[in-house]
Design an enzyme around this catalytic site. Sequence first.
Site, PDB file in Angstrom:
ATOM      1  N   GLY A 126     -44.019-115.719   9.663  1.00 47.62           N
ATOM      2  CA  GLY A 126     -43.439-114.167   8.796  1.00 47.62           C
ATOM      3  C   GLY A 126     -43.578-113.427   8.036  1.00 47.62           C
ATOM      4  N   LYS A 127     -45.710-113.470   7.921  1.00 46.86           N
ATOM      5  CA  LYS A 127     -46.172-112.718   7.418  1.00 46.86           C
ATOM      6  C   LYS A 127     -45.637-111.550   7.590  1.00 46.86           C
ATOM      7  CE  LYS A 127     -50.329-114.386   8.093  1.00 46.86           C
ATOM      8  NZ  LYS A 127     -50.973-113.840   8.938  1.00 46.86           N
ATOM      9  N   TYR A 138     -47.068-111.229  26.659  1.00 47.08           N
ATOM     10  CA  TYR A 138     -47.070-112.661  26.588  1.00 47.08           C
ATOM     11  C   TYR A 138     -47.905-113.572  25.505  1.00 47.08           C
ATOM     12  CZ  TYR A 138     -44.796-114.097  31.094  1.00 47.08           C
ATOM     13  OH  TYR A 138     -44.047-113.819  31.712  1.00 47.08           O
ATOM     14  N   ARG A 140     -37.123-118.860   2.184  1.00 47.25           N
ATOM     15  CA  ARG A 140     -36.154-119.825   3.523  1.00 47.25           C
ATOM     16  C   ARG A 140     -35.954-118.968   4.484  1.00 47.25           C
ATOM     17  NH1 ARG A 140     -30.608-121.389   1.594  1.00 47.25           N
ATOM     18  NH2 ARG A 140     -31.094-120.749  -0.722  1.00 47.25           N
ATOM     19  N   CYS A 179     -38.682 -95.740  29.786  1.00 45.17           N
ATOM     20  CA  CYS A 179     -40.578 -95.883  30.176  1.00 45.17           C
ATOM     21  C   CYS A 179     -40.382 -96.000  31.743  1.00 45.17           C
ATOM     22  CB  CYS A 179     -41.457 -96.408  29.592  1.00 45.17           C
ATOM     23  SG  CYS A 179     -42.682 -95.583  29.348  1.00 45.17           S
ATOM     24  N   ARG A 196     -48.644 -94.010  31.583  1.00 46.02           N
ATOM     25  CA  ARG A 196     -50.404 -92.945  33.181  1.00 46.02           C
ATOM     26  C   ARG A 196     -49.036 -91.787  34.033  1.00 46.02           C
ATOM     27  NH1 ARG A 196     -55.101 -94.835  31.655  1.00 46.02           N
ATOM     28  NH2 ARG A 196     -54.492 -96.714  31.335  1.00 46.02           N
ATOM     29  N   HIS A 210     -40.435 -93.292  24.425  1.00 44.31           N
ATOM     30  CA  HIS A 210     -40.249 -94.932  23.735  1.00 44.31           C
ATOM     31  C   HIS A 210     -38.747 -94.877  22.577  1.00 44.31           C
ATOM     32  CE1 HIS A 210     -42.120 -98.054  26.272  1.00 44.31           C
ATOM     33  NE2 HIS A 210     -43.006 -96.875  26.044  1.00 44.31           N
ATOM     34  N   GLU A 224     -37.137 -96.754  20.939  1.00 42.79           N
ATOM     35  CA  GLU A 224     -37.520 -97.711  19.880  1.00 42.79           C
ATOM     36  C   GLU A 224     -38.266 -97.359  18.807  1.00 42.79           C
ATOM     37  OE1 GLU A 224     -38.633 -97.666  22.737  1.00 42.79           O
ATOM     38  OE2 GLU A 224     -39.581 -98.944  23.183  1.00 42.79           O
TER      39      GLU A 224
HETATM   40  N1  GLN Z   1     -46.246 -98.482  34.155  1.00 44.56           N
HETATM   41  C1  GLN Z   1     -45.537 -97.181  34.033  1.00 44.56           C
HETATM   42  C2  GLN Z   1     -46.540 -96.045  33.124  1.00 44.56           C
HETATM   43  O1  GLN Z   1     -48.145 -96.623  33.773  1.00 44.56           O
HETATM   44  C3  GLN Z   1     -44.425 -97.194  32.578  1.00 44.56           C
HETATM   45  C4  GLN Z   1     -44.801 -97.407  31.529  1.00 44.56           C
HETATM   46  C5  GLN Z   1     -44.059 -98.093  30.054  1.00 44.56           C
HETATM   47  O2  GLN Z   1     -43.069 -98.737  30.721  1.00 44.56           O
HETATM   48  N2  GLN Z   1     -44.507 -98.177  29.168  1.00 44.56           N
HETATM   49  O3  GLN Z   1     -46.236 -94.891  33.878  1.00 44.56           O
END
Ligand code: GLN
Length: 532
Positions: free
Chosen positions: A16-17, A54, A240, A380, A461, A506, A508
């Site tokens: 958790g740095k 991953y 902690r 996206c 893309r 995005h 988020e």
């Molecule tokens: N693979 C899709 C694209 O390149 C969506 C990319 C994403 O969801 N960030 O447009």
Amino acid sequence: MAKYVFVTGGVVSGLGKGVLTASLGCLLRSRGVRVTLQKIDPYLNVDAGTMNPYEHGEVFVTKDGLETDLDIGHYERFLHEDLSRANYLTTGQVYWAVIQRERKGDYLGHTVQVIPHVTEEIKSRIKEALDVTGSAVVVVEVGGTVGDIEGLPYLEAIRQMRDELPREDVVVVHLAYVPVLSTTGELKTKPTQHSVKELRAVGIQPDFIVARCPLPLPWALRKKIALFCDVPVEHVIEDRDLPSIYQVPLALAQEGFDQKLLRRLDLGCAEQDLGAWQDFVRRLENCEQRVRIGIVGKYVELKDAYLSITEALRHAGAAVGTKVDIVWIPAQKVEEAKEKALAGLQGILVPGGFGERGIAGKVFAADYARRTGIPYLGICLGMQVAVIAFARSVLGWKEANSTEFDPRTPYPVIDLLPEQTGVQAKGGTMRLGEYPAKLRPGTHIHAAYGGAHIGERHRHRYEFNLQFLEEFERKGLVACALSPDERLVEAVEVRDHPWYVAVQFHPEFRSRPLRPHPLFVAFLRACVSCSS
Ligand code: GLN
């Protein structure tokens, strides 16, 4: 004024740095200090864009379009501030700059070496973070653990800075681990001692030891760490395990860490104001309602791959007063079990992604939400599959697809723009960073934002194919957000649906604990009201 706080890590990774660094930012800011944060990733990658979720979890995107490690997301959330390229440093960037300078002949015949050329480049980029952001203090997180070969040039740069600058201008905070032995239930300080030894071997004596531990750290053990690691006992800080990362700044404040740090930096300190943060943590813990949101993705076994989304849901949950129970649903499970895999959900979220694996499951989930009236938030790739699903089920174009997955589809509803066609290199070539968009009045998205102009971050893309827009709109999938020149569809929604919004960007990445993102808030509200 320029003050540097370095955060190093020892024993194991994953302590958790990033959250510690972010928390220090939050605490110093709460005392009115002009502070910024910087992450060093000692990889040869130039940015995090080409890294597999991953291995590294989510790729975060800054406003100015750099693809970074997920810690920058923590920093933005804990600082409530947009960061930039200057806040993220990789070995790839450092060497790139040094090699380019060598090719130009700027080193005037000298042998180019790690010391001093690479270390000088590192130091100048650390200083740059202060200049670019106009801050007085920068807290720099050195990725990896001490002892890693990749980290050595950075530790050497820190060692040099400690020599070159006044003592009160450079502080090293070392995060180590104090595990509990399962057989005896005892806390053990030896791993911490060893990791400090590693740090000293490269010439750095830490000023503070932060001990990540599963149990409270007794005074006797603090004294032991202090003695063996040569720091004052009050500079041994307990860190902690806590139920939520948002409690970390509060726990560190209780340890008096920010005050001790400011004293060591010889900085005066104003009264602390953590009221709003405390209130957020309280709301997060005391939600009466619960809502079950299914996230259908490819990497669901690895929660870090969708970190900003889970955090955005939590922020919105605290604002709406509901605890969000996230149900992780592997897209491939939806391919096999169909609606059974989606039973009992109050909302469905399909996040971003790349590549064909799991697409059929995501398309099914998007279609299922549309048919059944369950609120849907597509992000996206989650927008692209919503468009594909609508084309196949409502427009009857069975072979509709994105050219990412079927380059020969007769209905390329999602396609490359001319400027992306022929781009071969993968690194940094997508549409990245913040773009403006205008919202169509009378839509859910317009209501959510409460305004017509937005700026959101992108990383993709492929785009909605404008050629088909009319037919989509005639059947009820409307373009509710467009780029200012109207060439790009930035969001779509289903007209006759309680709440079905899918966005090409995005959201988020812009959600903050005290400033939850309006789309996530509107989505959760819809989930709660549709199921009550
Ligand atoms: N693979 C899709 C694209 O390149 C969506 C990319 C994403 O969801 N960030 O447009």
